[in-house]
Design an enzyme around this catalytic site. Structure first.
Site, PDB file in Angstrom:
ATOM      1  N   ASP A   1      -7.101   1.039   8.366  1.00 21.36           N
ATOM      2  CA  ASP A   1      -5.934   1.590   7.980  1.00 21.36           C
ATOM      3  C   ASP A   1      -6.081   2.912   8.432  1.00 21.36           C
ATOM      4  O   ASP A   1      -5.198   3.823   7.820  1.00 21.36           O
ATOM      5  CB  ASP A   1      -5.495   1.501   6.563  1.00 21.36           C
ATOM      6  CG  ASP A   1      -4.081   2.151   6.214  1.00 21.36           C
ATOM      7  OD1 ASP A   1      -3.614   2.138   6.978  1.00 21.36           O
ATOM      8  OD2 ASP A   1      -3.980   2.448   4.862  1.00 21.36           O
TER       9      ASP A   1
ATOM     10  N   GLU B   1       0.695  -1.302   0.008  1.00 23.10           N
ATOM     11  CA  GLU B   1       0.059  -0.247   0.021  1.00 23.10           C
ATOM     12  C   GLU B   1       0.699   1.090   0.016  1.00 23.10           C
ATOM     13  O   GLU B   1       0.608   2.096  -0.805  1.00 23.10           O
ATOM     14  CB  GLU B   1      -0.837   0.003   1.544  1.00 23.10           C
ATOM     15  CG  GLU B   1      -2.028   0.903   1.222  1.00 23.10           C
ATOM     16  CD  GLU B   1      -1.636   2.403   1.728  1.00 23.10           C
ATOM     17  OE1 GLU B   1      -2.570   3.281   1.767  1.00 23.10           O
ATOM     18  OE2 GLU B   1      -0.689   2.356   2.534  1.00 23.10           O
TER      19      GLU B   1
END
Lengths: 468, 468
Positions: free
Chosen positions: B366, B338
């Site tokens: 997240d 990511e």
């Protein structure tokens, strides 16, 4: 998160949508009301000029733990008086309060001794506030472990006489609100010593008041019952409690040793510190906002309750700096001796009654300087319904208004019919630090602290403007 | 708080009323529904057997920072696969993902040099992810400070050529949601290097992405534009940025020096890790819950995004341990890369399309392992209205359901019409740690982390039970 995705305008939009952690900031696209503007201004000031945080730094790092009667408590009185003097409020004054003066003495020693398994091992303990000491030799005795007073009474004198009673009922970690877990365990600390002494115990050890398993003993006050022998009492770290309990399973004859030299000295004179903004229209209607100035001596009293003290002073600053002339009188009160006597809170209420003052509401912050999630209001439904109408003013800041709230220091005002309120910050971390050496400045996040100050200023402003 | 007041039964009642931090726990006085019971069971398990917290300890303290392509990233793949194997789920599998392999090289050096005031002084910097290095000699040049790209472009080539551009637009700390302050500043980091290079700059320095003033440089990725020279770029701590800016005011000729030996190596093969519980009634309808397995190398990736990874695995554990047989298929996905590529998220969506899988929803964590305050839902009003009906099941746990939410890794699924959701924890502390050496395990509170896992499990259970 977040990565180079952020460079795409579309992704930035997504990002903004994604992290709508509070329901939304004050909308600028429609004309905001005067209240909305003033509240926004106080929040902006609080977040960009974090005065409460600066003051807390001083209170923790230049003064430190400040138990009633200690030199540090005197320093805290002087410091908060000086801070409020610089704020240009209408009046700063002290209220005399006689406080208990308990001192901890030497660093405590705790040991499991004569265990078949480990021989002898030190474990971390600390004296409970208001406890008598063991004397310089300490005490050693066999241990009776119980989970509650019923269990203790069933054992009876035969099994308790001459022993050390070990209260080991843990926090119920399934409670979502940690204060409920605390409420379900704390009578062991408060009343355990006298309950044990009634059956002839010579000492008391209580599992620390936290849901974590670690090495920090948590102090806190006990209360001796009248006409019951005063026996020495300590809190043991949760790791120590687990160890002691597991060793006891195999070896019911092991002994515990502890040494404390704490003692209660003569009462001392101390003070509540009060800063006042005079109401322009209804000066006789008073709103109190406060926290307690004393703290335990083990840490620096950052969350408990330096946070509440500096937030309360910051309420005065924010209201003045936003250019608000409050219609009703606002008092920031730094209460003395919440931790081991509540003398300041009682004295304040006593003087209020004596002077026939009309207090309409009191708001306390004494649950840590964490992200504010709600303000709880404790009074009849009619008054709550009035306050509830302000909910939309708090919503942009993620603060809810709920029924049920208050604080120990303002509790005595409640009996005079005053509406009491409490700031409810997120409580998940509170009992990590509560009454331990780790309750220090570095555990406080400046934004969380200042958001609390701004939420309190908002409520105090609305109370001053509209009454109850 | 609290003192001996707690010993009075009346005071205990007051205490309970006072600290109503969440709206109330599941009421036991009326028969609770099956859903309420299962959710309560998952919360109890999460809080009393904190598995996510244990796994996070390993991920942070035995593996550490795990940038895509690194040995630690490979270890994280293996660790999460093994954890999910032990959970007895129906299937654990890997998805091949080619990832960029960027390495930081030597510890970076940053210096203000030739300043009339201080001569030479080191300041803390770190290379931005994906940046080219300066070479072993480093670079030194005069500094042009700007707040945004417009300001930069107005200066033009004449003033920028051969210089180091210093982007110094701070976080707007008046934003209540810190992610908004981040969103308002992060284009400097992501695009600043190429924007500066277009005008002939030889290096770029960006103020760290945080609202705090401290000594920690915050890394994060940049993206070079095509056909623009790649110039080296570093983040400077906010204290360093303040110092540099203040010195520049008096001395526009001072020079800045920095040395980085970071570089992009050849792409490497890595993996998404997926654990699956097969749906009993609608196995072809898939619900994803996930976080990203890679992290920056500067810290241990505790909040970003070790938290999301271990919470997602814990969702599988909690659902199984509560005895739930999900009607729809649940996948916990540990996305790779990511931080500096999003390759894992893209690959997952690509394979989903290729295999004609029917994903009905995806939930990402997240935003750190802090107290959960909401789950945000990003889709049409009709679907949100359906989800909103579950709000009362979340209310006892202090979690709201809100429109607007998602996550970077599941963003690519959204273009396939999948409803995406994001866990929204309290965000006030996130940018204290984000992308720095301080993003370590000790910054995570076990209860806050586990409450997040339980909230996610609740949402995933309801999606699996009722669909969308």
């Amino acid at each position: 998160m977040k990565n180079n995705y952020c460079n795409h305008p579309k992704a930035i939009l997504l990002l903004l949508l994604m992290w709508w952690v509070v329901p939304g900031q004050a909308q600028n696209n429609k004309k905001s009301t005067k209240d909305q503007q003033l509240i926004r201004k106080m929040y902006d000031l609080s977040l960009t000029q974090p005065k409460a945080y600066e003051w807390l730094d001083f209170l923790c790092n230049k003064i430190g733990g400040r138990l009633a009667g200690s030199p540090q408590a005197a320093a805290a009185v002087e410091f908060t008086r000086q801070v409020m003097d610089t704020l240009g409020v209408d009046r700063v004054f002290l209220q005399d309060v006689m406080v208990p003066h308990w001192v901890r003495g030497d660093k405590e020693i705790g040991k499991i001794v004569n265990s078949q398994k480990i021989g002898s091992q030190e474990v971390r303990v600390c004296a409970l506030g208001n406890s008598v000491g063991t004397g310089g030799q300490g005490i050693a005795a066999e241990v009776v472990e119980v989970k509650n007073f019923d269990e203790l009474r069933k054992l009876g004198k035969g099994l308790v006489q001459g022993k050390i009673v070990f209260f080991n009922r843990p926090f119920d970690n399934t409670k979502i609100a940690t204060f409920r877990a605390y409420g379900g365990a704390v009578n062991q600390r408060g009343s355990g010593a006298s309950e044990a002494a009634k059956l002839g115990a010579i000492g008391m050890v209580v599992r620390s008041m936290t849901g974590r398993i670690d090495d920090y003993p948590h102090t806190g006050s006990l209360r001796y019952q009248l006409n019951v022998p005063k026996i020495p009492a300590v809190a043991i770290s949760t790791k120590g409690a687990e160890l002691l309990s597991s060793l006891l399973k195999d070896d019911r004859k092991l002994k515990f040793y502890f040494r404390t030299t704490c003692k209660m000295l003569k009462e001392k004179k101390s003070y509540n510190v009060v800063g006042e903004l005079k109401g322009t229209q209804y000066p006789d209607e008073i709103i109190v906002v406060g926290g307690h100035l004393d703290s335990w001596d083990t840490g620096d009293g950052a969350h408990d309750d330096g946070a509440g003290v500096v937030q309360s002073m910051d309420v005065l600053r924010l209201i003045k700096a936003a250019g608000i002339k409050p219609k009703r009188t606002i008092r920031a009160v730094m209460f003395m001796n919440e931790e081991n006597g509540l003398r300041g809170g009682r004295k304040y209420a006593e003087l209020a009654a004596q002077n026939k003052e009309k207090h309409i509401a009191a708001l306390e912050s004494d649950a840590g300087g964490f992200s504010p999630r709600a303000i709880g209001i404790n009074n009849d439904f009619k008054k709550f319904a009035k306050v509830q109408k302000w909910a939309k003013l708090f919503a942009p800041y993620g603060v809810q208004l709920r029924q049920g709230g208050g604080g120990a220091d303002i509790g005595p005002l409640r009996t005079q019919g005053v509406t009491i309120m409490g700031l409810s910050p997120d409580g998940q971390r509170y009992f990590d630090y509560h009454h331990t050496e780790t309750d220090t400045f570095d555990k406080v996040n400046p934004r969380e602290l200042q958001l609390g100050a701004a939420a309190m200023a908002t409520m105090v402003y609305l109370l001053a403007e509209y009454g109850l």
